[in-house]
Design an enzyme around this catalytic site. Structure first.
Site, PDB file in Angstrom:
ATOM      1  N   LYS A  20       0.856  -1.193   0.000  1.00  0.00           N
ATOM      2  CA  LYS A  20       0.000   0.000   0.000  1.00  0.00           C
ATOM      3  C   LYS A  20       0.891   1.243   0.000  1.00  0.00           C
ATOM      4  O   LYS A  20       1.772   1.383   0.838  1.00  0.00           O
ATOM      5  CB  LYS A  20      -0.898   0.017   1.233  1.00  0.00           C
ATOM      6  CG  LYS A  20      -1.782   1.263   1.306  1.00  0.00           C
ATOM      7  CD  LYS A  20      -2.838   1.118   2.387  1.00  0.00           C
ATOM      8  CE  LYS A  20      -2.414   1.667   3.740  1.00  0.00           C
ATOM      9  NZ  LYS A  20      -2.393   3.141   3.830  1.00  0.00           N
ATOM     10  N   ASP A  28      -3.459   4.303  -2.029  1.00  0.00           N
ATOM     11  CA  ASP A  28      -4.429   4.752  -1.025  1.00  0.00           C
ATOM     12  C   ASP A  28      -4.494   6.281  -1.010  1.00  0.00           C
ATOM     13  O   ASP A  28      -3.917   6.920  -0.135  1.00  0.00           O
ATOM     14  CB  ASP A  28      -3.957   4.185   0.328  1.00  0.00           C
ATOM     15  CG  ASP A  28      -4.888   4.526   1.468  1.00  0.00           C
ATOM     16  OD1 ASP A  28      -6.041   4.913   1.210  1.00  0.00           O
ATOM     17  OD2 ASP A  28      -4.454   4.387   2.629  1.00  0.00           O
ATOM     18  N   LEU A  29      -5.202   6.864  -1.996  1.00  0.00           N
ATOM     19  CA  LEU A  29      -5.273   8.331  -2.084  1.00  0.00           C
ATOM     20  C   LEU A  29      -6.640   8.874  -1.663  1.00  0.00           C
ATOM     21  O   LEU A  29      -6.826  10.088  -1.600  1.00  0.00           O
ATOM     22  CB  LEU A  29      -4.928   8.800  -3.508  1.00  0.00           C
ATOM     23  CG  LEU A  29      -3.511   8.470  -3.996  1.00  0.00           C
ATOM     24  CD1 LEU A  29      -3.286   9.027  -5.397  1.00  0.00           C
ATOM     25  CD2 LEU A  29      -2.446   9.007  -3.051  1.00  0.00           C
ATOM     26  N   LYS A  30      -7.603   7.999  -1.429  1.00  0.00           N
ATOM     27  CA  LYS A  30      -8.924   8.380  -0.888  1.00  0.00           C
ATOM     28  C   LYS A  30      -9.532   9.595  -1.590  1.00  0.00           C
ATOM     29  O   LYS A  30      -9.767  10.636  -0.964  1.00  0.00           O
ATOM     30  CB  LYS A  30      -8.823   8.666   0.614  1.00  0.00           C
ATOM     31  CG  LYS A  30      -8.311   7.509   1.456  1.00  0.00           C
ATOM     32  CD  LYS A  30      -8.400   7.852   2.937  1.00  0.00           C
ATOM     33  CE  LYS A  30      -7.931   6.729   3.840  1.00  0.00           C
ATOM     34  NZ  LYS A  30      -6.480   6.465   3.773  1.00  0.00           N
ATOM     35  N   LEU A  31      -9.823   9.459  -2.874  1.00  0.00           N
ATOM     36  CA  LEU A  31     -10.365  10.601  -3.623  1.00  0.00           C
ATOM     37  C   LEU A  31     -11.760  10.999  -3.129  1.00  0.00           C
ATOM     38  O   LEU A  31     -12.583  10.138  -2.797  1.00  0.00           O
ATOM     39  CB  LEU A  31     -10.421  10.263  -5.122  1.00  0.00           C
ATOM     40  CG  LEU A  31      -9.114  10.505  -5.896  1.00  0.00           C
ATOM     41  CD1 LEU A  31      -8.013   9.589  -5.435  1.00  0.00           C
ATOM     42  CD2 LEU A  31      -9.351  10.342  -7.394  1.00  0.00           C
ATOM     43  N   HIS A  32     -12.004  12.303  -3.113  1.00  0.00           N
ATOM     44  CA  HIS A  32     -13.301  12.842  -2.679  1.00  0.00           C
ATOM     45  C   HIS A  32     -13.448  14.223  -3.305  1.00  0.00           C
ATOM     46  O   HIS A  32     -12.864  15.194  -2.815  1.00  0.00           O
ATOM     47  CB  HIS A  32     -13.335  12.920  -1.143  1.00  0.00           C
ATOM     48  CG  HIS A  32     -14.669  13.253  -0.574  1.00  0.00           C
ATOM     49  ND1 HIS A  32     -14.922  13.264   0.777  1.00  0.00           N
ATOM     50  CD2 HIS A  32     -15.825  13.596  -1.159  1.00  0.00           C
ATOM     51  CE1 HIS A  32     -16.182  13.588   0.990  1.00  0.00           C
ATOM     52  NE2 HIS A  32     -16.757  13.805  -0.182  1.00  0.00           N
ATOM     53  N   ASP A  33     -14.226  14.317  -4.395  1.00  0.00           N
ATOM     54  CA  ASP A  33     -14.398  15.596  -5.088  1.00  0.00           C
ATOM     55  C   ASP A  33     -15.657  15.478  -5.938  1.00  0.00           C
ATOM     56  O   ASP A  33     -16.397  14.499  -5.805  1.00  0.00           O
ATOM     57  CB  ASP A  33     -13.138  15.886  -5.948  1.00  0.00           C
ATOM     58  CG  ASP A  33     -12.903  17.381  -6.143  1.00  0.00           C
ATOM     59  OD1 ASP A  33     -13.885  18.114  -6.386  1.00  0.00           O
ATOM     60  OD2 ASP A  33     -11.746  17.811  -6.059  1.00  0.00           O
ATOM     61  N   ILE A  34     -15.904  16.448  -6.805  1.00  0.00           N
ATOM     62  CA  ILE A  34     -17.097  16.336  -7.648  1.00  0.00           C
ATOM     63  C   ILE A  34     -16.887  15.185  -8.645  1.00  0.00           C
ATOM     64  O   ILE A  34     -15.740  14.853  -8.991  1.00  0.00           O
ATOM     65  CB  ILE A  34     -17.419  17.661  -8.391  1.00  0.00           C
ATOM     66  CG1 ILE A  34     -16.250  18.088  -9.280  1.00  0.00           C
ATOM     67  CG2 ILE A  34     -17.787  18.751  -7.392  1.00  0.00           C
ATOM     68  CD1 ILE A  34     -16.608  19.251 -10.220  1.00  0.00           C
ATOM     69  N   GLY A  55       1.016  -2.549   8.680  1.00  0.00           N
ATOM     70  CA  GLY A  55       2.153  -1.635   8.556  1.00  0.00           C
ATOM     71  C   GLY A  55       3.254  -1.984   9.524  1.00  0.00           C
ATOM     72  O   GLY A  55       4.059  -2.887   9.287  1.00  0.00           O
ATOM     73  N   ARG A  56       3.265  -1.280  10.657  1.00  0.00           N
ATOM     74  CA  ARG A  56       4.394  -1.364  11.592  1.00  0.00           C
ATOM     75  C   ARG A  56       4.773  -2.764  12.074  1.00  0.00           C
ATOM     76  O   ARG A  56       5.965  -3.032  12.257  1.00  0.00           O
ATOM     77  CB  ARG A  56       4.139  -0.410  12.764  1.00  0.00           C
ATOM     78  CG  ARG A  56       4.310   1.047  12.344  1.00  0.00           C
ATOM     79  CD  ARG A  56       3.634   2.000  13.268  1.00  0.00           C
ATOM     80  NE  ARG A  56       2.177   1.915  13.173  1.00  0.00           N
ATOM     81  CZ  ARG A  56       1.347   2.657  13.877  1.00  0.00           C
ATOM     82  NH1 ARG A  56       1.812   3.519  14.751  1.00  0.00           N
ATOM     83  NH2 ARG A  56       0.038   2.522  13.702  1.00  0.00           N
ATOM     84  N   ASN A  70     -17.037  14.669 -11.825  1.00  0.00           N
ATOM     85  CA  ASN A  70     -16.235  14.870 -13.030  1.00  0.00           C
ATOM     86  C   ASN A  70     -14.734  14.883 -12.717  1.00  0.00           C
ATOM     87  O   ASN A  70     -13.932  14.297 -13.448  1.00  0.00           O
ATOM     88  CB  ASN A  70     -16.665  16.183 -13.706  1.00  0.00           C
ATOM     89  CG  ASN A  70     -15.987  16.366 -15.040  1.00  0.00           C
ATOM     90  OD1 ASN A  70     -16.025  15.478 -15.884  1.00  0.00           O
ATOM     91  ND2 ASN A  70     -15.352  17.511 -15.225  1.00  0.00           N
ATOM     92  N   THR A  71     -14.367  15.518 -11.620  1.00  0.00           N
ATOM     93  CA  THR A  71     -12.949  15.584 -11.242  1.00  0.00           C
ATOM     94  C   THR A  71     -12.428  14.208 -10.833  1.00  0.00           C
ATOM     95  O   THR A  71     -11.330  13.805 -11.201  1.00  0.00           O
ATOM     96  CB  THR A  71     -12.775  16.597 -10.073  1.00  0.00           C
ATOM     97  OG1 THR A  71     -13.256  17.856 -10.525  1.00  0.00           O
ATOM     98  CG2 THR A  71     -11.332  16.728  -9.649  1.00  0.00           C
ATOM     99  N   THR A 111     -11.851   5.898  10.831  1.00  0.00           N
ATOM    100  CA  THR A 111     -11.870   5.442  12.229  1.00  0.00           C
ATOM    101  C   THR A 111     -11.480   6.567  13.192  1.00  0.00           C
ATOM    102  O   THR A 111     -11.663   6.449  14.394  1.00  0.00           O
ATOM    103  CB  THR A 111     -10.938   4.233  12.436  1.00  0.00           C
ATOM    104  OG1 THR A 111      -9.733   4.482  11.723  1.00  0.00           O
ATOM    105  CG2 THR A 111     -11.557   2.960  11.957  1.00  0.00           C
ATOM    106  N   ARG A 165      -2.578  -6.767  14.503  1.00  0.00           N
ATOM    107  CA  ARG A 165      -1.373  -6.895  15.318  1.00  0.00           C
ATOM    108  C   ARG A 165      -1.165  -8.367  15.677  1.00  0.00           C
ATOM    109  O   ARG A 165      -2.129  -9.106  15.832  1.00  0.00           O
ATOM    110  CB  ARG A 165      -1.515  -6.105  16.635  1.00  0.00           C
ATOM    111  CG  ARG A 165      -1.528  -4.591  16.453  1.00  0.00           C
ATOM    112  CD  ARG A 165      -0.182  -4.063  15.976  1.00  0.00           C
ATOM    113  NE  ARG A 165      -0.154  -2.636  15.770  1.00  0.00           N
ATOM    114  CZ  ARG A 165      -0.387  -2.022  14.603  1.00  0.00           C
ATOM    115  NH1 ARG A 165      -0.720  -2.731  13.529  1.00  0.00           N
ATOM    116  NH2 ARG A 165      -0.292  -0.716  14.494  1.00  0.00           N
TER     117      ARG A 165
END
Ligand code: C5P
Length: 232
Positions: A32, A59-65, A210-211, A67-68, A119, A181
């Site tokens: 990721k 993992d860029l989590k897009l959130h816009d109109i 991750g860690r 069309n964009t 979260t 974990r």
């Protein structure tokens, strides 16, 4: 599709991430890449890691109109990532637009999943700041349903929610679950954690770790342990 472990490569430079991935000689883990690394290094980091033979969850989590998001997703589909994501809060129209943008002329596309409620957002914050009066788990399930109805492949959620998401959205709808974990490991800043073995029992399709792997004395051994517990 089988279960898989996705390593959260939360590093902030190309040198660090390629140094880390260079330790893996026999296997090529699914990784990721988050905003920090992507914004620091640009799209070239995706090409570099792809070139090393890894699958990538961007993992860029897009959130816009809509069309964009559609146009941005078109760019990401050209990067040949394997999975990317949007915020379900962007609405079904935005998710559908994202899916359209992501689909290549030959009909292929990366998996597209949605974040439900972060979260870091509490029920109290939802009520006071977002004016959402429902309990958080109802909101999460409703967002998951919207995601499924928009035609996406799954959601990011807690392993503890994976069973319920499958009940509501079907067995094939993917659950990608962080907060994992080892039983004998450090919890760090994660609040509700499960072991890889428990995540498997609970029905997660992918665990994001991750860690426990990136900070381990022997990351390859930690990855193998994760794979054995979760996908073995
Ligand atoms: O190091 P750790 O195993 O806690 O990393 C988990 C990864 O999953 C991090 O990249 C974190 O940002 C991400 N994540 C999370 N909880 C969410 C969504 C994403 O921990 N709800």
């Amino acid at each position: 599709m089988g279960r898989d472990v996705i390593i959260a490569c939360d590093f902030n430079s190309k040198e660090e991430v390629t140094g880390f991935l260079g330790k893996f000689q026999e296997e090529k883990p699914f990784v990721k890449i988050g905003m920090e690394l992507f914004y620091a290094e640009g799209p070239e980091i995706v090409r570099t890691i792809k070139g090393m033979g890894h699958k990538i969850f961007l993992d860029l989590k897009l959130h816009d109109i809509p069309n964009t998001v559609k146009k941005a997703m078109k760019v990401l589909s050209g990067l040949d990532v394997d999975m990317c994501n949007v915020h379900a809060a962007g609405t079904r129209a935005m998710m559908q637009a994202g899916l359209e943008g992501l689909t290549r002329p030959d009909g292929t596309r990366p998996l597209l999943i949605a974040v439900t409620q972060l979260t870091s957002t509490s029920e109290e914050m939802m009520r006071r700041e977002l004016l959402i009066d429902r309990p958080i788990d109802q909101t999460v399930m409703h967002y998951a349903k919207n995601t499924m109805e928009a035609g996406l492949d799954g959601v990011v959620c807690s392993p503890l929610e994976a069973g319920k998401v499958h009940e509501v959205c079907g067995a094939k709808f993917l659950t990608i679950t962080p907060g994992v974990r080892f039983a004998d490991g450090d919890v760090g800043d994660q609040k509700r954690v499960t072991t890889p073995a428990r995540a498997k029992e609970l029905g997660s399709d992918y665990i994001v770790v991750g860690r426990p792997i990136t900070q381990a004395a022997d990351p390859v051994a930690a990855y193998r342990r994760c794979m054995e517990e979760f996908a073995g």
